[in-house]
Motif scaffolding. Structure first.
Motif, PDB file in Angstrom:
ATOM      1  N   SER A   1       8.344 101.017  36.720  1.00 18.28           N
ATOM      2  CA  SER A   1       7.264 101.998  36.537  1.00 18.28           C
ATOM      3  C   SER A   1       5.992 101.506  37.229  1.00 18.28           C
ATOM      4  N   LYS A   2       5.723 100.203  37.134  1.00 19.46           N
ATOM      5  CA  LYS A   2       4.514  99.658  37.796  1.00 19.46           C
ATOM      6  C   LYS A   2       4.629  99.813  39.316  1.00 19.46           C
ATOM      7  N   ARG A   3       5.828  99.504  39.838  1.00 25.87           N
ATOM      8  CA  ARG A   3       6.041  99.638  41.281  1.00 25.87           C
ATOM      9  C   ARG A   3       5.837 101.081  41.742  1.00 25.87           C
ATOM     10  N   VAL A   4       6.345 101.994  40.948  1.00 24.82           N
ATOM     11  CA  VAL A   4       6.238 103.407  41.349  1.00 24.82           C
ATOM     12  C   VAL A   4       4.775 103.867  41.280  1.00 24.82           C
ATOM     13  N   ARG A   5       4.048 103.369  40.294  1.00 26.95           N
ATOM     14  CA  ARG A   5       2.608 103.721  40.226  1.00 26.95           C
ATOM     15  C   ARG A   5       1.889 103.232  41.484  1.00 26.95           C
ATOM     16  N   THR A   6       2.229 102.025  41.907  1.00 27.10           N
ATOM     17  CA  THR A   6       1.626 101.484  43.136  1.00 27.10           C
ATOM     18  C   THR A   6       2.010 102.346  44.335  1.00 27.10           C
ATOM     19  N   ARG A   7       3.240 102.799  44.326  1.00 30.98           N
ATOM     20  CA  ARG A   7       3.722 103.665  45.427  1.00 30.98           C
ATOM     21  C   ARG A   7       2.919 104.968  45.472  1.00 30.98           C
ATOM     22  N   PHE A   8       2.622 105.509  44.300  1.00 27.45           N
ATOM     23  CA  PHE A   8       1.785 106.727  44.268  1.00 27.45           C
ATOM     24  C   PHE A   8       0.407 106.428  44.869  1.00 27.45           C
ATOM     25  N   ASN A   9      -0.150 105.247  44.578  1.00 23.71           N
ATOM     26  CA  ASN A   9      -1.451 104.875  45.175  1.00 23.71           C
ATOM     27  C   ASN A   9      -1.359 104.873  46.698  1.00 23.71           C
ATOM     28  N   GLU A  10      -0.253 104.323  47.200  1.00 14.09           N
ATOM     29  CA  GLU A  10      -0.089 104.262  48.664  1.00 14.09           C
ATOM     30  C   GLU A  10       0.045 105.669  49.239  1.00 14.09           C
ATOM     31  N   ILE A  11       0.858 106.477  48.572  1.00 11.42           N
ATOM     32  CA  ILE A  11       1.115 107.826  49.092  1.00 11.42           C
ATOM     33  C   ILE A  11      -0.164 108.664  49.117  1.00 11.42           C
ATOM     34  N   PHE A  12      -1.004 108.484  48.094  1.00 13.83           N
ATOM     35  CA  PHE A  12      -2.239 109.277  48.035  1.00 13.83           C
ATOM     36  C   PHE A  12      -3.443 108.543  48.631  1.00 13.83           C
ATOM     37  N   GLU A  13      -3.200 107.343  49.186  1.00  7.56           N
ATOM     38  CA  GLU A  13      -4.227 106.584  49.905  1.00  7.56           C
ATOM     39  C   GLU A  13      -5.447 106.285  49.046  1.00  7.56           C
ATOM     40  N   ARG A  14      -5.230 106.090  47.764  1.00  3.05           N
ATOM     41  CA  ARG A  14      -6.315 105.704  46.854  1.00  3.05           C
ATOM     42  C   ARG A  14      -5.712 105.405  45.487  1.00  3.05           C
ATOM     43  N   GLU A  15      -6.530 104.863  44.617  1.00  2.63           N
ATOM     44  CA  GLU A  15      -6.039 104.597  43.268  1.00  2.63           C
ATOM     45  C   GLU A  15      -5.937 105.918  42.493  1.00  2.63           C
TER      46      GLU A  15
ATOM     47  N   LEU B   1       3.792 120.445  51.543  1.00  2.00           N
ATOM     48  CA  LEU B   1       3.331 119.351  52.405  1.00  2.00           C
ATOM     49  C   LEU B   1       3.961 119.419  53.792  1.00  2.00           C
ATOM     50  N   VAL B   2       5.276 119.583  53.828  1.00  2.00           N
ATOM     51  CA  VAL B   2       5.926 119.599  55.147  1.00  2.00           C
ATOM     52  C   VAL B   2       5.639 120.918  55.868  1.00  2.00           C
ATOM     53  N   SER B   3       5.377 121.961  55.106  1.00  2.00           N
ATOM     54  CA  SER B   3       5.007 123.224  55.740  1.00  2.00           C
ATOM     55  C   SER B   3       3.670 123.060  56.472  1.00  2.00           C
ATOM     56  N   LEU B   4       2.729 122.349  55.849  1.00  2.00           N
ATOM     57  CA  LEU B   4       1.410 122.156  56.471  1.00  2.00           C
ATOM     58  C   LEU B   4       1.422 121.017  57.484  1.00  2.00           C
ATOM     59  N   GLY B   5       2.339 120.073  57.280  1.00  2.00           N
ATOM     60  CA  GLY B   5       2.370 118.909  58.170  1.00  2.00           C
ATOM     61  C   GLY B   5       1.159 118.013  57.997  1.00  2.00           C
ATOM     62  N   CYS B   6       0.642 117.942  56.774  1.00  2.00           N
ATOM     63  CA  CYS B   6      -0.524 117.087  56.519  1.00  2.00           C
ATOM     64  C   CYS B   6      -0.129 115.946  55.583  1.00  2.00           C
ATOM     65  N   THR B   7      -1.085 115.142  55.167  1.00  2.00           N
ATOM     66  CA  THR B   7      -0.784 114.039  54.252  1.00  2.00           C
ATOM     67  C   THR B   7      -1.015 114.502  52.811  1.00  2.00           C
ATOM     68  N   PRO B   8      -0.413 113.798  51.846  1.00  2.00           N
ATOM     69  CA  PRO B   8      -0.663 114.147  50.440  1.00  2.00           C
ATOM     70  C   PRO B   8      -2.154 114.088  50.085  1.00  2.00           C
ATOM     71  N   ALA B   9      -2.865 113.124  50.673  1.00  2.00           N
ATOM     72  CA  ALA B   9      -4.307 113.013  50.393  1.00  2.00           C
ATOM     73  C   ALA B   9      -5.048 114.241  50.912  1.00  2.00           C
ATOM     74  N   GLU B  10      -4.670 114.659  52.124  1.00  2.00           N
ATOM     75  CA  GLU B  10      -5.353 115.833  52.712  1.00  2.00           C
ATOM     76  C   GLU B  10      -5.101 117.092  51.890  1.00  2.00           C
ATOM     77  N   MET B  11      -3.925 117.178  51.285  1.00  2.00           N
ATOM     78  CA  MET B  11      -3.586 118.411  50.553  1.00  2.00           C
ATOM     79  C   MET B  11      -4.135 118.401  49.125  1.00  2.00           C
TER      80      MET B  11
END
Ligand SMILES: Cc1ncc(COP(=O)(O)O)c(C=O)c1O
Length: 358
Positions: free
Chosen positions: A36-50, A178-188
């Motif tokens: 669960s901790k690893r996945v939380r960190t992964r969410f931080n990476e995906i959204f480019e912030r905490e 997300l893939v329809s827009l072709g943007c990043t999770p942070a941008e959306m």
């Protein structure tokens, strides 16, 4: 052939494999484990912030809990009048908001326009007898299968800021948008002002993989208590979290969503070639809303093809469904087979041809 929804298929192999791998041995319960901790960190990476992440088992739980953080019992949450939260959750958001109300506005393809939301907010009397608006909730993808562009999200975010509303996104089909827009999770999301997100993965390959992702820290303050009171602190939390490891690995989630969207694009392009068939509004992700002759509807159903009829509430003003027609919804998923899409299209063409010859 089943085009009824994107949750009619099972979980994808990488997700199931990740659960199997997480299954071995003993680990701390209730989400205090390494996975669960690893996945939380992964969410931080995906959204480019905490971000703060809360794993839940259904999209309804994600929406109801997210909104309960954003809206006090005396508040109003603005949404589309066809939103899942207002139509399909048996009052769970209002229940968890302890009395707050949902206000549904119209919009083509179940999308809200920033100017309509602003006009509605400005029309509300500011008196103590009037529930003050506290949140805006949109669905990305919308219930009509349409995708908010970044400019539209930014405009809605601006309205929220101006009026002091929290901005909630129901992302039951987050990856498809997300893939329809072709943007990043942070941008959306947070870059356009989204404060709290229901991140859905169940429809796109998860088993029961939903998460509340919080960008505005104060909205996360009591969410663990709220989750527990809703029975959503998952005992074997590592098995819930592990789904996201399989989901995110090697961009599996994006590949799944691309496939689903491609199948819908094939379907909508093919349907437009069938005489007498048109789209209620454009298909932008993994759902198609064609208007078809009732005779064709009967023939498709007789051939065993499963799908739902749809409400005409979100049609453009210039469009209407005639007495001999019906508006339907066809949904594709990560597991939709191209041969099934082609078979449906062939069946529709040959049926319309046969009926014309009669
Ligand atoms: C827009 C939207 N939000 C949320 C959900 C999630 O609902 P559930 O509680 O069935 O997981 C769905 C599922 O159909 C949906 O279409």
């Amino acid at each position: 052939m089943n085009f009824a929804s994107d949750n009619i298929v099972g979980a994808s192999a990488p997700v199931l494999q990740a659960i199997v791998e997480a299954n071995a041995g003993a680990m701390a319960a209730y989400g205090n484990d390494e996975i669960s901790k690893r996945v939380r960190t992964r969410f931080n990476e995906i959204f480019e912030r905490e971000v703060s992440v809360f794993f839940v088992t259904t999209g309804t739980a994600a929406n109801a809990l997210a909104l309960s953080s954003a809206v006090p019992p005396y508040g109003l949450c603005v949404c589309h009048r066809e939103a899942h939260i207002i139509d399909d959750e048996c009052g769970a958001p209002e229940f968890f908001m302890h009395g707050a109300k949902l206000a549904g506005l119209p919009g083509v393809g179940a999308k809200l326009r920033a100017e309509d939301v602003a006009a509605y907010l400005e029309s509300l009397p500011k008196a103590v007898k009037q529930m003050p608006p506290k949140a805006l909730s949109i669905s990305q993808v919308s219930e009509g299968g349409m995708v908010y562009g970044l400019d539209e999200l930014s405009a809605l975010g601006g309205v929220c800021r101006e009026h002091g509303l929290s901005f909630h996104m129901d992302g039951a089909r987050f990856a498809n948008a997300l893939v329809s827009l072709g943007c990043t999770p942070a941008e959306m999301t947070w870059k356009q002002g989204v404060d709290i997100l229901s991140f859905g993965a169940t429809k796109n390959g998860g088993l029961m993989a939903e998460a509340i992702v919080v960008f505005k820290p104060e909205l996360a303050e009591a969410l663990d208590y709220r989750s527990k009171r809703a029975g959503q602190i998952i005992s074997k939390g590592r098995l819930a979290a592990s789904q996201f490891e399989g989901y995110f690995a090697d961009d599996h989630w994006l590949a799944n969503a691309r496939h689903a969207n491609r199948m819908a694009a094939l379907l909508s392009a093919g349907l437009l070639q069938v005489p007498g068939v048109r789209l209620g509004w454009p298909s932008q992700a993994n759902e198609v809303f064609p208007i078809i002759p009732k005779a064709l509807d009967r023939a498709l159903k007789a051939a065993g093809i499963l799908y739902h009829g749809w409400t005409e509430l979100s049609l453009p003003e210039t469009e209407r469904v005639a007495d001999h027609e019906v508006l339907i919804r066809l949904v594709t998923s990560w597991a939709t087979r191209e041969e099934d899409v082609r078979r449906l299209l062939e069946l529709a063409s040959s049926e319309v041809g046969r009926q014309a010859a009669e």
